[in-house]
Design a protein around this motif. Structure first.
Motif, PDB file in Angstrom:
ATOM      1  N   ASP A  40      16.064  13.509 -17.265  1.00 18.96           N
ATOM      2  CA  ASP A  40      16.334  14.499 -17.205  1.00 18.96           C
ATOM      3  C   ASP A  40      14.944  14.853 -16.016  1.00 18.96           C
ATOM      4  O   ASP A  40      14.707  13.667 -15.886  1.00 18.96           O
ATOM      5  CB  ASP A  40      14.354  13.960 -18.454  1.00 18.96           C
ATOM      6  CG  ASP A  40      13.443  15.113 -18.730  1.00 18.96           C
ATOM      7  OD1 ASP A  40      12.899  15.984 -17.441  1.00 18.96           O
ATOM      8  OD2 ASP A  40      13.493  15.518 -19.558  1.00 18.96           O
ATOM      9  N   SER A  41      15.462  16.451 -15.651  1.00 19.16           N
ATOM     10  CA  SER A  41      14.663  16.340 -14.148  1.00 19.16           C
ATOM     11  C   SER A  41      13.407  15.865 -14.240  1.00 19.16           C
ATOM     12  O   SER A  41      12.950  15.789 -13.052  1.00 19.16           O
ATOM     13  CB  SER A  41      15.204  17.333 -13.945  1.00 19.16           C
ATOM     14  OG  SER A  41      15.343  18.903 -14.655  1.00 19.16           O
ATOM     15  N   GLU A  42      12.101  16.199 -14.962  1.00 18.06           N
ATOM     16  CA  GLU A  42      10.849  16.061 -14.178  1.00 18.06           C
ATOM     17  C   GLU A  42      10.250  15.030 -14.396  1.00 18.06           C
ATOM     18  O   GLU A  42       9.404  14.099 -14.584  1.00 18.06           O
ATOM     19  CB  GLU A  42      10.562  17.190 -15.968  1.00 18.06           C
ATOM     20  CG  GLU A  42       8.982  17.338 -15.600  1.00 18.06           C
ATOM     21  CD  GLU A  42       8.147  18.174 -16.756  1.00 18.06           C
ATOM     22  OE1 GLU A  42       6.929  18.036 -16.288  1.00 18.06           O
ATOM     23  OE2 GLU A  42       8.892  18.950 -17.298  1.00 18.06           O
ATOM     24  N   THR A  43      11.290  13.667 -15.600  1.00 20.30           N
ATOM     25  CA  THR A  43      10.511  12.698 -15.490  1.00 20.30           C
ATOM     26  C   THR A  43      11.158  11.560 -15.954  1.00 20.30           C
ATOM     27  O   THR A  43      10.468  10.759 -15.498  1.00 20.30           O
ATOM     28  CB  THR A  43      10.110  12.765 -17.660  1.00 20.30           C
ATOM     29  OG1 THR A  43      11.096  12.780 -18.299  1.00 20.30           O
ATOM     30  CG2 THR A  43       9.554  13.892 -18.074  1.00 20.30           C
ATOM     31  N   GLY A  44      12.840  12.032 -15.435  1.00 18.99           N
ATOM     32  CA  GLY A  44      13.511   9.985 -14.790  1.00 18.99           C
ATOM     33  C   GLY A  44      13.959   9.516 -16.552  1.00 18.99           C
ATOM     34  O   GLY A  44      14.455   8.626 -16.671  1.00 18.99           O
ATOM     35  N   GLU A  45      13.246  10.040 -17.651  1.00 18.32           N
ATOM     36  CA  GLU A  45      14.154   9.382 -18.691  1.00 18.32           C
ATOM     37  C   GLU A  45      15.463   9.673 -19.120  1.00 18.32           C
ATOM     38  O   GLU A  45      15.628  11.111 -19.004  1.00 18.32           O
ATOM     39  CB  GLU A  45      12.950  10.345 -19.962  1.00 18.32           C
ATOM     40  CG  GLU A  45      13.363  10.137 -21.129  1.00 18.32           C
ATOM     41  CD  GLU A  45      12.373  10.102 -22.513  1.00 18.32           C
ATOM     42  OE1 GLU A  45      12.782   9.895 -23.735  1.00 18.32           O
ATOM     43  OE2 GLU A  45      11.968  10.851 -22.099  1.00 18.32           O
ATOM     44  N   VAL A  46      16.311   8.559 -19.306  1.00 15.80           N
ATOM     45  CA  VAL A  46      17.870   9.249 -19.776  1.00 15.80           C
ATOM     46  C   VAL A  46      17.145   9.581 -20.920  1.00 15.80           C
ATOM     47  O   VAL A  46      16.958   9.019 -21.813  1.00 15.80           O
ATOM     48  CB  VAL A  46      18.610   7.525 -19.443  1.00 15.80           C
ATOM     49  CG1 VAL A  46      19.134   7.654 -19.790  1.00 15.80           C
ATOM     50  CG2 VAL A  46      18.263   6.806 -17.910  1.00 15.80           C
ATOM     51  N   GLN A  47      18.275  10.362 -21.544  1.00 18.67           N
ATOM     52  CA  GLN A  47      18.547  11.018 -22.661  1.00 18.67           C
ATOM     53  C   GLN A  47      20.023  10.751 -23.171  1.00 18.67           C
ATOM     54  O   GLN A  47      19.844   9.562 -24.236  1.00 18.67           O
ATOM     55  CB  GLN A  47      18.488  13.055 -22.290  1.00 18.67           C
ATOM     56  CG  GLN A  47      17.960  13.984 -21.877  1.00 18.67           C
ATOM     57  CD  GLN A  47      15.983  12.943 -22.181  1.00 18.67           C
ATOM     58  OE1 GLN A  47      15.945  13.674 -23.716  1.00 18.67           O
ATOM     59  NE2 GLN A  47      15.823  12.650 -21.802  1.00 18.67           N
ATOM     60  N   TRP A  48      20.804  10.363 -22.913  1.00 20.15           N
ATOM     61  CA  TRP A  48      21.692   9.910 -23.162  1.00 20.15           C
ATOM     62  C   TRP A  48      22.908   8.998 -21.789  1.00 20.15           C
ATOM     63  O   TRP A  48      22.647   9.345 -20.915  1.00 20.15           O
ATOM     64  CB  TRP A  48      22.802  10.850 -23.985  1.00 20.15           C
ATOM     65  CG  TRP A  48      23.004  11.687 -22.909  1.00 20.15           C
ATOM     66  CD1 TRP A  48      22.888  13.266 -23.907  1.00 20.15           C
ATOM     67  CD2 TRP A  48      24.362  12.021 -22.708  1.00 20.15           C
ATOM     68  NE1 TRP A  48      23.097  13.964 -23.073  1.00 20.15           N
ATOM     69  CE2 TRP A  48      24.375  13.845 -22.123  1.00 20.15           C
ATOM     70  CE3 TRP A  48      25.267  11.261 -22.106  1.00 20.15           C
ATOM     71  CZ2 TRP A  48      24.921  14.232 -22.066  1.00 20.15           C
ATOM     72  CZ3 TRP A  48      26.100  11.724 -21.186  1.00 20.15           C
ATOM     73  CH2 TRP A  48      26.378  13.408 -21.084  1.00 20.15           C
ATOM     74  N   THR A  49      23.564   8.224 -22.722  1.00 20.34           N
ATOM     75  CA  THR A  49      24.371   7.913 -21.487  1.00 20.34           C
ATOM     76  C   THR A  49      26.008   7.690 -22.189  1.00 20.34           C
ATOM     77  O   THR A  49      26.169   7.697 -23.491  1.00 20.34           O
ATOM     78  CB  THR A  49      24.549   6.359 -21.034  1.00 20.34           C
ATOM     79  OG1 THR A  49      24.938   5.503 -22.422  1.00 20.34           O
ATOM     80  CG2 THR A  49      23.493   6.347 -20.495  1.00 20.34           C
ATOM     81  N   HIS A  50      26.975   7.795 -21.166  1.00 20.05           N
ATOM     82  CA  HIS A  50      28.672   8.287 -21.573  1.00 20.05           C
ATOM     83  C   HIS A  50      29.663   6.850 -21.449  1.00 20.05           C
ATOM     84  O   HIS A  50      29.728   7.007 -20.146  1.00 20.05           O
ATOM     85  CB  HIS A  50      29.344   9.488 -22.464  1.00 20.05           C
ATOM     86  CG  HIS A  50      30.200   9.678 -22.555  1.00 20.05           C
ATOM     87  ND1 HIS A  50      30.255   9.811 -24.255  1.00 20.05           N
ATOM     88  CD2 HIS A  50      31.342   9.718 -21.904  1.00 20.05           C
ATOM     89  CE1 HIS A  50      32.334   9.801 -24.301  1.00 20.05           C
ATOM     90  NE2 HIS A  50      32.144   9.731 -23.675  1.00 20.05           N
ATOM     91  N   ALA A  51      30.229   6.303 -21.452  1.00 26.16           N
ATOM     92  CA  ALA A  51      31.108   5.571 -20.952  1.00 26.16           C
ATOM     93  C   ALA A  51      32.179   6.416 -20.619  1.00 26.16           C
ATOM     94  O   ALA A  51      33.182   6.752 -21.030  1.00 26.16           O
ATOM     95  CB  ALA A  51      31.890   3.895 -21.962  1.00 26.16           C
TER      96      ALA A  51
END
Length: 402
Positions: free
Chosen positions: A314-325
């Protein structure tokens, strides 16, 4: 470099096998239906990221967002790909191409090769151009390491238009439409008139200037150096607006949206600079590992990292929404279009970037394996993906896929 790359799957020279939508991860959501393909017009005078409708520079546009028309628009192969053509390249190829007006500009160890986007045939060639050029209209702007000089060439023939010598070796240029061409050379950053090459301004920074600085909000350029500094400078006169010291050297050119500049460093961290209401200053940091291929930005998300996992932040909060290997490969970066994120690594992935999340990761539209890793690239232009991939035990090609 076959010895560094992991065997994936053999692929024939005349066709590619496409695997649709299967991730092997329990609970991964299904992708949403993509919008119909379209190519909306772009007004260069009003486009905040400096887009011209082509993938005409390192990061597609002056902001290095890696998105031609925005994530929800444009043409893209969303159900799988077939091969249009391939051109053999060195196993040391470490630059993704630039594509504009029916031409593919591939720079790297063999210099700058300009190919016909229709069939991959060579139109012209120039030695000693290692960094991606900027293509604007009928002019190609390149950093020539052998001279050393910055040169403007005719896009159709490669004929010279102007040349400006530099004391140090120049690196990859950037340009926002209607503004000076920005080029680093040693510890100096130069702003040149794109029509004549005349110097508009020049400024000395701390550390060697890195290539392809992005333009932030259309009026300032964010110049990174190998000393870990990022300086925000006025495009008009080079006056300093702000400077940030990072704890490590950036691994790839930064990217910029209207709120911030984002940069990944050798410490494996991605930094957002300028997310506060004052327009600059530390905002957030996320452990992402690093990439040499660049970051992507769109729809409030920053896509970062390629050594192991790609992260949607999330560009505003820095929270990671998902990851993908994506595998242990740092020579790739996302390309965005038609609600699809394309990225390389252990194969070519096509993901639905704004759906799903959590441990399951994003929905997979399709995946395509080659003999070895995929990247540099992909880049997306006119509904075609261009990507470098290891295609055999001792062969690497630039592929046009649609």
């Amino acid at each position: 470099m076959p010895s560094r790359r992991r065997y994936l799957a053999a692929v024939g020279a005349s066709a590619l096998a496409t695997v649709a939508g299967c991730s092997g991860v329990t609970g991964r959501p299904a992708p949403s239906d993509p919008p119909a393909p379209e190519t909306p017009p772009l007004d260069e005078d009003r486009q905040i990221y400096g887009s011209d409708g082509n993938w005409s520079s390192f990061g597609c546009n002056a902001g290095n967002t890696r998105s031609v028309h925005g994530i929800h628009a444009g043409e893209a192969p969303v159900d799988g790909v077939s091969e249009d053509w391939r051109v053999e390249v060195s196993g040391l190829q470490n630059r993704a191409p630039v594509v504009a007006d029916g031409r593919v500009f591939l720079s790297g160890p063999e210099g700058l090769r300009v190919l016909d986007a229709a069939d991959g045939s060579v139109l012209w060639h120039v030695d000693e151009i290692r960094h991606a050029p900027v293509v604007r209209g009928q002019t190609v702007y390149v950093a020539d390491r052998s001279d050393p000089a910055v040169r403007a060439l005719a896009a159709d023939t490669g004929e010279p238009r102007w040349r400006v010598g530099t004391e140090a070796t120049p690196v990859g240029p950037s340009m926002y439409p209607g503004s000076p061409l920005i080029v680093g050379a040693g510890e100096r950053v130069h702003a040149l008139d794109p029509d004549s090459g005349e110097q508009v301004w020049s400024r000395r920074l701390f550390g060697r200037v890195l290539s392809h600085p992005p333009v932030w909000s259309g009026f300032a350029v964010a110049v990174a150096t190998d000393a870990g500094q990022v300086s925000l400078l006025s495009l008009d006169d080079g006056v300093g607006i702000h400077r940030t010291n990072l704890p490590a050297r950036p691994t790839c050119p930064p990217s910029a949206d209207t709120d911030a500049v984002y940069v990944t460093c050798l410490d494996g961290t991605t930094y957002a600079l300028g997310g506060d209401q004052n327009g600059w200053g530390g905002s957030w940091t996320v452990d992402t590992q690093w990439t040499q291929g660049g970051l992507a930005i769109d729809s409030g998300l920053v896509f970062a990292g390629s050594v192991g996992d790609l992260h949607a932040i999330d560009s505003e909060t820095g929270e990671v929404q998902w990851t993908h290997a994506v595998g242990e490969w740092d020579q790739t970066a996302p390309a965005l279009g038609r609600d699809t994120l394309f990225v390389g690594g252990d194969r070519l992935w096509a993901l639905d970037p704004t759906e799903g999340g959590g441990e399951a990761g994003p929905p997979v539209r399709f995946e395509q394996s080659f003999h070895g890793p995929v990247g540099p690239g992909p880049v997306l232009d006119g509904g075609t993906l261009y990507v470098v991939a290891e295609t055999g035990e001792s062969s690497t090609h630039l592929l046009a896929l649609s």
